[in-house]
Motif scaffolding. Structure first.
Motif, PDB file in Angstrom:
ATOM      1  N   GLN A  25       2.517   2.215   2.390  1.00  0.00           N
ATOM      2  CA  GLN A  25       2.812   2.995   3.585  1.00  0.00           C
ATOM      3  C   GLN A  25       1.541   3.357   4.357  1.00  0.00           C
ATOM      4  OE1 GLN A  25       5.158   6.358   2.325  1.00  0.00           O
ATOM      5  NE2 GLN A  25       7.001   5.116   1.933  1.00  0.00           N
ATOM      6  N   ASP A  26       0.433   3.447   3.656  1.00  0.00           N
ATOM      7  CA  ASP A  26      -0.827   3.751   4.341  1.00  0.00           C
ATOM      8  C   ASP A  26      -1.280   2.610   5.242  1.00  0.00           C
ATOM      9  OD1 ASP A  26      -0.891   6.185   3.108  1.00  0.00           O
ATOM     10  OD2 ASP A  26      -2.324   5.597   1.544  1.00  0.00           O
ATOM     11  N   TYR A  27      -0.770   1.415   4.983  1.00  0.00           N
ATOM     12  CA  TYR A  27      -1.161   0.255   5.783  1.00  0.00           C
ATOM     13  C   TYR A  27      -0.181  -0.042   6.912  1.00  0.00           C
ATOM     14  CZ  TYR A  27      -4.239  -0.572   1.801  1.00  0.00           C
ATOM     15  OH  TYR A  27      -5.187  -0.431   0.814  1.00  0.00           O
ATOM     16  N   PRO A  50      -3.719  -3.248  -1.820  1.00  0.00           N
ATOM     17  CA  PRO A  50      -4.251  -2.082  -2.554  1.00  0.00           C
ATOM     18  C   PRO A  50      -4.761  -2.455  -3.938  1.00  0.00           C
ATOM     19  CG  PRO A  50      -1.853  -2.010  -2.489  1.00  0.00           C
ATOM     20  CD  PRO A  50      -2.267  -3.142  -1.600  1.00  0.00           C
ATOM     21  N   ALA A  55       2.022   3.209  -1.749  1.00  0.00           N
ATOM     22  CA  ALA A  55       0.658   2.807  -1.412  1.00  0.00           C
ATOM     23  C   ALA A  55       0.624   1.958  -0.138  1.00  0.00           C
ATOM     24  CB  ALA A  55       0.042   2.030  -2.568  1.00  0.00           C
ATOM     25  N   ASN A 110      -5.928  -5.393   3.190  1.00  0.00           N
ATOM     26  CA  ASN A 110      -4.756  -4.534   3.086  1.00  0.00           C
ATOM     27  C   ASN A 110      -3.944  -4.768   1.815  1.00  0.00           C
ATOM     28  OD1 ASN A 110      -4.607  -3.149   5.951  1.00  0.00           O
ATOM     29  ND2 ASN A 110      -5.109  -5.305   6.302  1.00  0.00           N
ATOM     30  N   GLU A 118      -3.412   7.293  -7.760  1.00  0.00           N
ATOM     31  CA  GLU A 118      -3.088   8.146  -6.618  1.00  0.00           C
ATOM     32  C   GLU A 118      -1.622   8.111  -6.226  1.00  0.00           C
ATOM     33  OE1 GLU A 118      -5.613   7.356  -3.330  1.00  0.00           O
ATOM     34  OE2 GLU A 118      -7.487   7.520  -4.487  1.00  0.00           O
TER      35      GLU A 118
END
Length: 517
Positions: free
Chosen positions: A318-320, A300, A316, A298, A308
């Motif tokens: 926040q996706d985790y 990035p 970035a 986790n 991205e």
């Protein structure tokens, strides 16, 4: 009357003679051991050696869950089918390895309940023993991967045989230097009987492993049966003794039953301190494995963040979010299961072999929590696999808590020896301890039933519930008092105040700071 007086005088004279012999033997032993100690300046306490051994065995027993936890599943693959195939290989290897290693640990505990001090020679012999114990999981993995090949069986049995020989050497060395033994054996009038009895018990396992090697070349399946007998030998022996006594119709006792060490009785004492140390090690390693997964999977990639997310690390991360939620929920579960175990053993005054067995079963399921953590993050949200992953997590937590409750139930059967008066039946903390130990099994069972009813139940909801359990612990005492008050009101139970009827015994086995805590 005169005959009774004469018999009493004779008995009193015999008791005085026996006491004189014991004092003479004790003084002689002190003089011998003091002279021997002068020649062995390297003699030391065994505490650090045992702490190192407990930590090593706890690590090797727990890390075997890593191959299971890191198994990857396909999103389009049915989890039930995957788990069925997994159970036949990796999970079975983990459970059997954990059991075998903890059996070796229990044998090590019993050995060093006889040896209370160490020197350089014993420390080196113990290192050799630890090296072979930590090699056992590899040999068992060979057996599981190549079940039809005798090489894994021969390696495993050879390790067990050498471990038995090393432990026998430690016993022989200890009896050659009596000041290394515990006080009970040092003051015994017949230490040779203890040595013979302990060696006979230790060598049973290597002898059976020799037969397992022989049968692996003749009838391979029978060698696995012999290994199973080796693992469960204490309980098989005790059951056969019970059957024999029932068949004869009376209690046939062997002299070995009167020995405090190396008996097969379920109530045989087990070092409480070492049970706690080994348990703490397993819980600490499981909690550490959780954060290792976070650090590995986790973080990035900088190039991905720049391309991205325009260089925004917060965007970035926040996706985790679900992974962080899973980590905190899983850590809360591990920490609170340890807290319940810690609360129980504050009031345990003596651990027994049967309590140690249930503690092993509980730790085996605690070791499976990294697998539960991985499964709940493996599948897409709202899928059937996600729901089944939550159910598997509930089963793991349920049995981890249930076996903790079993430890307390076993202790209650002999509560005057094993429990502090506060948690005995009728004590101040009895109901509260029952509620503490029952909370996780009840929560896990309730959550499992919810997943069967609510198809929209998801892994994030499950992890939020895990994080909410600590608040239930904070309110538990208040809830118990309210529940007891309601029961008294509903059923008209008139019960004297427990605080008034409780007799606080002069029990020096539990420190006062532990009672206050």
């Amino acid at each position: 009357m005169e005959e009774n007086d004469e018999s009493e005088i004779i008995e009193h004279h015999d008791d005085e003679e026996m006491e004189k012999r014991r004092n003479h033997a004790h003084s002689f032993l002190e003089s011998v051991t003091s002279s021997e100690k002068d020649g062995h300046s390297s003699t030391q306490s065994s505490h650090r050696l045992l702490a190192y051994s407990d930590a090593l065995i706890a690590i090797i027993a727990t890390v075997m869950i890593l191959p299971v936890a890191h198994t990857k599943f396909q999103n389009n693959e049915e989890l039930k089918e995957s788990i069925q195939s997994l159970l036949t290989t990796k999970v079975s290897v983990y459970l059997m390895t954990f059991l075998i290693v903890t059996v070796a640990w229990a044998a090590h505990v019993r050995l060093f309940q006889v040896i209370s001090h160490t020197d350089d020679t014993l420390a080196l012999l113990n290192l050799a023993c630890m090296m072979l114990i930590t090699f056992l999981p590899y040999t068992f993995s060979l057996m599981a991967t190549f079940p039809d090949n005798v090489v894994g069986m021969v390696f495993f049995c050879a390790c067990v045989i050498v471990i038995g020989l090393i432990q026998s050497s430690i016993v022989l060395y200890g009896f050659r230097h009596p000041f290394l033994l515990n006080d009970h054996i040092q003051m015994s009038e017949n230490p040779a009987y203890y040595k013979q009895h302990i060696l006979k018990v230790i060598m049973k396992v290597p002898i059976m492993c020799i037969f397992a090697i022989i049968f692996s070349f003749i009838f391979f399946q029978l060698s696995y049966v012999i290994l199973a007998i080796v693992i469960f030998l204490p309980y098989i022996s005790q059951s056969l003794k019970w059957i024999r006594n029932k068949a004869i119709g009376g209690q046939v006792e062997d002299d070995a039953d009167h020995v405090l060490f190396y008996t097969y009785h379920p109530s045989e004492p087990l070092s409480k301190e070492r049970v706690e140390a080994f348990t703490d090690g397993v819980y600490a390693i499981v909690a550490t494995l959780l954060i290792l997964d976070i650090c590995e999977d986790n973080v990035p990639n900088p190039s991905v963040v720049n391309k991205e997310f325009n260089g925004s690390l917060i965007a970035a991360l926040q996706d985790y979010g679900p992974e962080y939620l899973a980590y905190f929920g899983s850590f809360a579960t591990v920490g609170l299961l340890w807290f319940v175990h810690h609360s129980l053993f504050l009031y345990v005054t003596k651990a027994t072999r049967l309590m140690g067995l249930f503690n092993t079963f509980s730790l085996a399921f605690v070791g499976g929590l990294p697998l539960a953590y991985q499964l709940t993050n493996e599948f897409p949200r709202g899928s059937r696999n996600e729901l089944e992953a939550v159910q598997i997590s509930c089963v793991i937590i349920f049995f981890a808590g249930l076996f903790q409750l079993a430890i307390w139930i076993v202790a209650l059967f002999n509560e005057r020896e094993t429990l502090h008066p506060y948690v005995r039946y009728g004590g101040q903390e009895h109901t509260f301890m029952l509620a503490k130990l029952s909370l996780y099994p009840c929560v896990a069972l309730g959550t499992f039933l919810l997943t069967c009813v609510l198809s929209q139940f998801s892994a994030p909801i499950f992890h939020i519930m895990e994080i909410g359990v600590p608040f239930a612990f904070l309110l538990l005492r208040l809830l118990v008092r309210v529940a007891l008050t309601l029961l008294k009101w509903l059923f008209g139970l008139v019960r004297p105040d427990v605080d008034r009827i409780l007799v606080v015994e002069d029990d020096p086995q539990l420190p006062i700071n532990d009672i206050v805590a």
